[in-house]
Design an enzyme around this catalytic site. Structure first.
Site, PDB file in Angstrom:
ATOM      1  N   THR A 165      78.394  17.467  -0.383  1.00  0.00           N
ATOM      2  CA  THR A 165      77.416  16.505  -0.901  1.00  0.00           C
ATOM      3  C   THR A 165      77.263  15.281  -0.013  1.00  0.00           C
ATOM      4  O   THR A 165      76.293  14.529  -0.151  1.00  0.00           O
ATOM      5  CB  THR A 165      77.820  16.039  -2.302  1.00  0.00           C
ATOM      6  OG1 THR A 165      79.038  15.268  -2.214  1.00  0.00           O
ATOM      7  CG2 THR A 165      78.038  17.217  -3.231  1.00  0.00           C
ATOM      8  N   ASP A 217      90.425  12.633  13.469  1.00  0.00           N
ATOM      9  CA  ASP A 217      91.133  13.712  14.141  1.00  0.00           C
ATOM     10  C   ASP A 217      91.499  13.337  15.565  1.00  0.00           C
ATOM     11  O   ASP A 217      92.582  13.681  16.056  1.00  0.00           O
ATOM     12  CB  ASP A 217      90.267  14.974  14.156  1.00  0.00           C
ATOM     13  CG  ASP A 217      90.156  15.618  12.786  1.00  0.00           C
ATOM     14  OD1 ASP A 217      90.880  15.203  11.863  1.00  0.00           O
ATOM     15  OD2 ASP A 217      89.310  16.533  12.634  1.00  0.00           O
ATOM     16  N   ASP A 267      85.102  13.779  15.429  1.00  0.00           N
ATOM     17  CA  ASP A 267      85.751  13.202  14.255  1.00  0.00           C
ATOM     18  C   ASP A 267      86.762  12.163  14.717  1.00  0.00           C
ATOM     19  O   ASP A 267      87.786  12.494  15.322  1.00  0.00           O
ATOM     20  CB  ASP A 267      86.454  14.304  13.452  1.00  0.00           C
ATOM     21  CG  ASP A 267      87.006  13.799  12.136  1.00  0.00           C
ATOM     22  OD1 ASP A 267      87.869  12.887  12.154  1.00  0.00           O
ATOM     23  OD2 ASP A 267      86.567  14.282  11.070  1.00  0.00           O
ATOM     24  N   ARG A 295      84.926  11.635   2.084  1.00  0.00           N
ATOM     25  CA  ARG A 295      83.551  12.128   1.977  1.00  0.00           C
ATOM     26  C   ARG A 295      83.552  13.603   1.637  1.00  0.00           C
ATOM     27  O   ARG A 295      84.203  14.403   2.306  1.00  0.00           O
ATOM     28  CB  ARG A 295      82.809  11.892   3.300  1.00  0.00           C
ATOM     29  CG  ARG A 295      81.332  12.255   3.240  1.00  0.00           C
ATOM     30  CD  ARG A 295      80.641  11.987   4.553  1.00  0.00           C
ATOM     31  NE  ARG A 295      81.004  12.936   5.598  1.00  0.00           N
ATOM     32  CZ  ARG A 295      80.342  13.078   6.738  1.00  0.00           C
ATOM     33  NH1 ARG A 295      79.300  12.315   6.999  1.00  0.00           N
ATOM     34  NH2 ARG A 295      80.726  13.955   7.640  1.00  0.00           N
TER      35      ARG A 295
END
Length: 212
Positions: free
Chosen positions: A107, A206, A203, A103
């Site tokens: 944007t 992560d 995340d 991703r």
């Protein structure tokens, strides 16, 4: 698109500890694995089967086994790999394909950088694994990627969703002919300005594998 939020105390219990920022990486991996197994039970309610005749020690009977072609499990790299073992525990005879998507943090659009899939997915049921449905762009792109190769039944499995992600996914797959289902552990409040789920769990990649 059908959305199923798996409402179960064990799912809520495991999600609580996944969310906790004090949960270390080994514990996070174990909890994610256990949670996916619970979600897989819900997600495979409509897995295709065929009749199967057997002999018990007492006499003949009829049962079922998984239909051919076998289901295809598709983790989205990299975070989806943390869900693979839990899914395969429920579908050990399924085949596995991989899609790498990233991703753009500016944007929020998803692009495909790698795939390891059969060229022809005709008549295949696919189970897509991605821990977080945040903006919805990555999962929508993955669904179209599979449909373009002939998949005719797709179930996405996520640990958490944001309402915005569900709405965008529904919009992006509205014109898709194969049935699309979403099975998730919870729908959270919203996305923040960075496209992260709130309260979420951070995340997922992560926390599963470390920051790289």
């Amino acid at each position: 698109m059908r959305v199923h939020v798996a409402d179960h105390p064990l799912i809520a219990h495991k999600l609580t500890y996944l969310r906790d920022k004090r949960t270390d990486t080994p514990t996070f991996r174990r909890l994610a694995d256990e949670l996916v197994t619970l979600l897989a039970y819900e997600a495979t309610r409509e897995v295709r089967v065929t009749p199967f005749d057997i002999e018990t020690p007492v006499g003949p009977t009829s049962g079922i086994h998984l239909a051919t072609p076998k289901p295809l499990v598709v983790p989205i790299l990299r975070a989806g790999l943390g869900m693979l073992d839990g899914m395969m525990r429920m579908l050990p005879t399924a085949e596995v394909g991989f899609v790498g998507m990233v991703r753009n943090e500016k944007t929020l659009e998803a692009t495909t950088y790698a795939n390891r899939l059969p060229d022809d997915l005709a008549n295949r049921q696919c189970y897509v694994l991605d821990p977080m449905l945040a903006t919805g762009g990555t999962l929508a792109a993955a669904v179209h990627y599979l449909v373009d190769r002939g998949a005719d039944d797709i179930t996405a499995i996520t640990l958490l969703c944001a309402p915005e992600g569900i709405a965008l996914l529904e919009e992006k797959v509205a014109d898709v002919q194969p049935p699309i289902r979403l099975v998730t552990g919870a729908v959270d409040e919203r996305l923040n300005d960075q496209g992260y789920i709130v309260p979420g769990l951070g995340d997922a990649g992560d926390r599963l594998y470390g920051v790289v």
